[in-house]
Design a protein around this motif. Structure first.
Motif, PDB file in Angstrom:
ATOM      1  N   ALA A 143       0.632  -1.110   0.051  1.00  0.00           N
ATOM      2  CA  ALA A 143      -0.035  -0.170  -0.041  1.00  0.00           C
ATOM      3  C   ALA A 143       0.910   1.458  -0.168  1.00  0.00           C
ATOM      4  N   ILE A 144       1.948   1.296   1.075  1.00  0.00           N
ATOM      5  CA  ILE A 144       2.893   2.496   0.847  1.00  0.00           C
ATOM      6  C   ILE A 144       3.498   2.459  -0.621  1.00  0.00           C
ATOM      7  N   ARG A 150       1.956   6.363  -7.239  1.00  0.00           N
ATOM      8  CA  ARG A 150       0.800   6.956  -7.843  1.00  0.00           C
ATOM      9  C   ARG A 150       0.924   8.503  -7.762  1.00  0.00           C
ATOM     10  N   TYR A 151       1.514   8.924  -6.582  1.00  0.00           N
ATOM     11  CA  TYR A 151       1.418  10.460  -6.175  1.00  0.00           C
ATOM     12  C   TYR A 151       2.587  11.121  -6.001  1.00  0.00           C
ATOM     13  N   ALA A 298       6.749  -4.033  -1.626  1.00  0.00           N
ATOM     14  CA  ALA A 298       6.962  -2.502  -1.940  1.00  0.00           C
ATOM     15  C   ALA A 298       7.169  -2.470  -3.520  1.00  0.00           C
ATOM     16  N   ILE A 299       8.067  -3.317  -3.834  1.00  0.00           N
ATOM     17  CA  ILE A 299       8.131  -3.115  -5.369  1.00  0.00           C
ATOM     18  C   ILE A 299       6.949  -3.351  -6.000  1.00  0.00           C
ATOM     19  N   ILE A 300       6.486  -4.138  -6.013  1.00  0.00           N
ATOM     20  CA  ILE A 300       5.173  -4.500  -6.705  1.00  0.00           C
ATOM     21  C   ILE A 300       4.117  -3.240  -6.605  1.00  0.00           C
ATOM     22  N   GLY A 301       3.846  -2.988  -5.298  1.00  0.00           N
ATOM     23  CA  GLY A 301       3.159  -1.648  -5.214  1.00  0.00           C
ATOM     24  C   GLY A 301       3.663  -0.459  -5.583  1.00  0.00           C
ATOM     25  N   SER A 308      -1.016   3.087 -12.417  1.00  0.00           N
ATOM     26  CA  SER A 308      -2.355   3.628 -12.161  1.00  0.00           C
ATOM     27  C   SER A 308      -2.614   5.108 -12.408  1.00  0.00           C
ATOM     28  N   ARG A 309      -1.355   5.767 -12.776  1.00  0.00           N
ATOM     29  CA  ARG A 309      -1.626   7.188 -12.917  1.00  0.00           C
ATOM     30  C   ARG A 309      -2.249   7.361 -14.398  1.00  0.00           C
ATOM     31  N   ALA A 310      -2.398   6.473 -14.953  1.00  0.00           N
ATOM     32  CA  ALA A 310      -3.179   6.515 -16.547  1.00  0.00           C
ATOM     33  C   ALA A 310      -4.540   6.822 -16.333  1.00  0.00           C
ATOM     34  N   ALA A 311      -5.096   6.560 -15.172  1.00  0.00           N
ATOM     35  CA  ALA A 311      -6.517   6.865 -15.049  1.00  0.00           C
ATOM     36  C   ALA A 311      -6.723   7.453 -13.387  1.00  0.00           C
ATOM     37  N   THR A 312      -7.664   8.174 -13.507  1.00  0.00           N
ATOM     38  CA  THR A 312      -8.372   8.778 -11.969  1.00  0.00           C
ATOM     39  C   THR A 312      -8.958   7.501 -11.272  1.00  0.00           C
ATOM     40  N   LEU A 313      -8.936   8.041 -10.257  1.00  0.00           N
ATOM     41  CA  LEU A 313      -9.759   6.986  -9.221  1.00  0.00           C
ATOM     42  C   LEU A 313     -11.279   6.988  -9.519  1.00  0.00           C
ATOM     43  N   ALA A 314     -11.863   7.906 -10.173  1.00  0.00           N
ATOM     44  CA  ALA A 314     -13.199   7.927 -10.496  1.00  0.00           C
ATOM     45  C   ALA A 314     -13.323   7.175 -11.875  1.00  0.00           C
TER      46      ALA A 314
END
Length: 414
Positions: A143-144, A150-151, A298-301, A308-314
């Motif tokens: 998760a970390i 992503r951010y 952590a590598i996989i996350g 996942s930056r290619a799309a927004t959470l919405a």
């Protein structure tokens, strides 16, 4: 006088620590050696020093858990101690044979569980806590890594650069009677900061490795009836680490890549910091856990978060048919900079002595989330699913085999 079984236990403990030191030194200092920041001998010395610090402080809590809390210390007779260490060493041999980072901690605990089941003295409440930690720790690391990927990661990757020097970062002037160290004149201030970060985090990884792994080598020999005190056990474990660090680790330091990832230096620092912190916290709590498992999670996350930056959470929550489906997979962190801006050197580049592409003078802005196309996964993939399946299988299989194989042995011994 020590009995022959006690001497055999110490010999097996040295063998286990020898292998731990050899493998852990490469994991911790591979990037630092590959980028010519430190020499192999310096890496070995730093690893041993910080591993000793971790084992002497936080590592005592893990030794206490494995030597007297999972099963009573009285259960560790010379014969059972040798058997536990044998199964731990066998796990290391199997993991090295297949090139898979199986968890020494999980396997050592599995062997002790076999002893507890055979003797009817297993602390089930504590084992529930330990197994829960084995499940939660990788999820926390994942998760970390996902949140950072992503951010945060694209911005760090845009502004943080690492250089592979043709000469070592610290040089020695041998013109005088006493050699004098000096910094490589080709290093910029940004290189100095980045290089120090690589070395400092490598030392932190060594601290975490010492904290979590000392117990794997000596816990059965420590405690009531054991031939060693806690202090003697720590010293023996670190001495065995040193033997591996200055011998077989020279090969692992050269092989700084693996079949999971072509990991950039920046990404390796992030996953080392995340994995090391998770394991240090667990070690402080006296819970034996795997540094390899947390680091790989952590590598996989980090890769999933980057892709996942290619799309927004919405957009993830409300998929529609009027836009292309976004393939969220563990993508190539080597392509993580904005378009036309090359990433820093990867661990694989360093292992092959490849020169990374030059960074342009004007870096483009980092695209917003949802505005960036999927990473090119064909060129250099962060994550090999086949390798991952083999690794996860070994994570589960090795402690399970330790329990099932040790139980009948301890039934006979007891």
């Amino acid at each position: 006088m020590l009995s022959l079984l006690a001497l055999a236990g110490i010999a097996v403990a040295v063998f286990v620590g020898f292998n731990i030191g050899g493998s852990s030194t490469g994991v911790a200092f591979g990037p630092a050696v590959g980028s010519r920041l430190v020499r192999k001998t310096t890496a070995g010395a730093l690893f041993v020093g910080f591993a000793f610090l971790g084992a002497w402080t936080v590592g005592r809590n893990v030794i206490a858990t494995m030597s007297s809390s999972i099963v009573p210390a009285a259960q560790f007779t010379p014969a059972t101690s040798v058997a536990v260490l044998f199964f731990t060493g066998a796990a290391l041999f199997i993991s090295n044979l297949y090139g898979v980072p199986a968890s020494t901690s999980m396997t050592a605990v599995g062997a002790i569980v076999g002893l507890g089941l055979a003797s009817g003295t297993l602390n089930q409440a504590l084992m529930f806590v330990i197994v829960s930690a084995w499940i939660v720790a990788p999820l926390v690391s994942f998760a970390i890594g996902l949140v950072i990927g992503r951010y945060v990661y694209p911005y760090l990757d845009r502004y943080v650069a690492f250089t592979t020097f043709d000469l070592h970062f610290i040089q020695l002037d041998r013109s005088g009677t006493i050699p004098r160290p000096y910094v490589n004149p080709d290093a910029s201030p940004q290189d100095v900061v980045g290089s120090l970060s690589v070395v400092v985090i490598a030392c932190y990884m060594a601290f975490s490795a010492g904290a979590s792994n000392a117990a794997n080598a000596v816990a059965p020999l420590v405690g009531a009836g054991g031939p060693l005190t806690v202090d003697q056990g720590v010293l023996l474990a670190v001495a065995a680490f040193a033997l591996g660090s200055f011998t077989i680790a020279r090969r692992t330091l050269e092989t700084v890549g693996n079949d999971i990832t072509e990991l950039p230096i920046l990404a390796s620092l992030i996953v080392s910091l995340v994995g090391g912190t998770v394991i240090t916290v667990l070690s402080y709590l006296g819970i034996p856990a795997s540094l390899a498992v947390s680091t790989t999670s952590a590598i996989i996350g980090l890769g999933w978060g980057r892709a996942s930056r290619a799309a927004t959470l919405a957009e993830f929550a409300t998929p529609t048919t009027d836009r292309p489906e976004t393939d969220v997979a563990t993508g190539a962190l080597v392509t993580s900079r904005a378009e036309d801006a090359p990433a820093g050197p990867t661990i694989g580049d360093l292992a092959r002595d490849e020169t990374p592409a030059e960074e342009p003078s004007d870096l483009p802005d980092v695209p917003d989330i949802g505005a960036e196309g999927p990473a090119d996964l064909d060129e250099r993939s962060l994550f090999d699913p086949t390798a991952a399946k083999r690794i996860v299988t070994m994570w589960v299989l090795t402690p399970a085999l330790a329990v099932t194989a040790s139980y009948p042995v301890f039934t006979v011994l007891l």
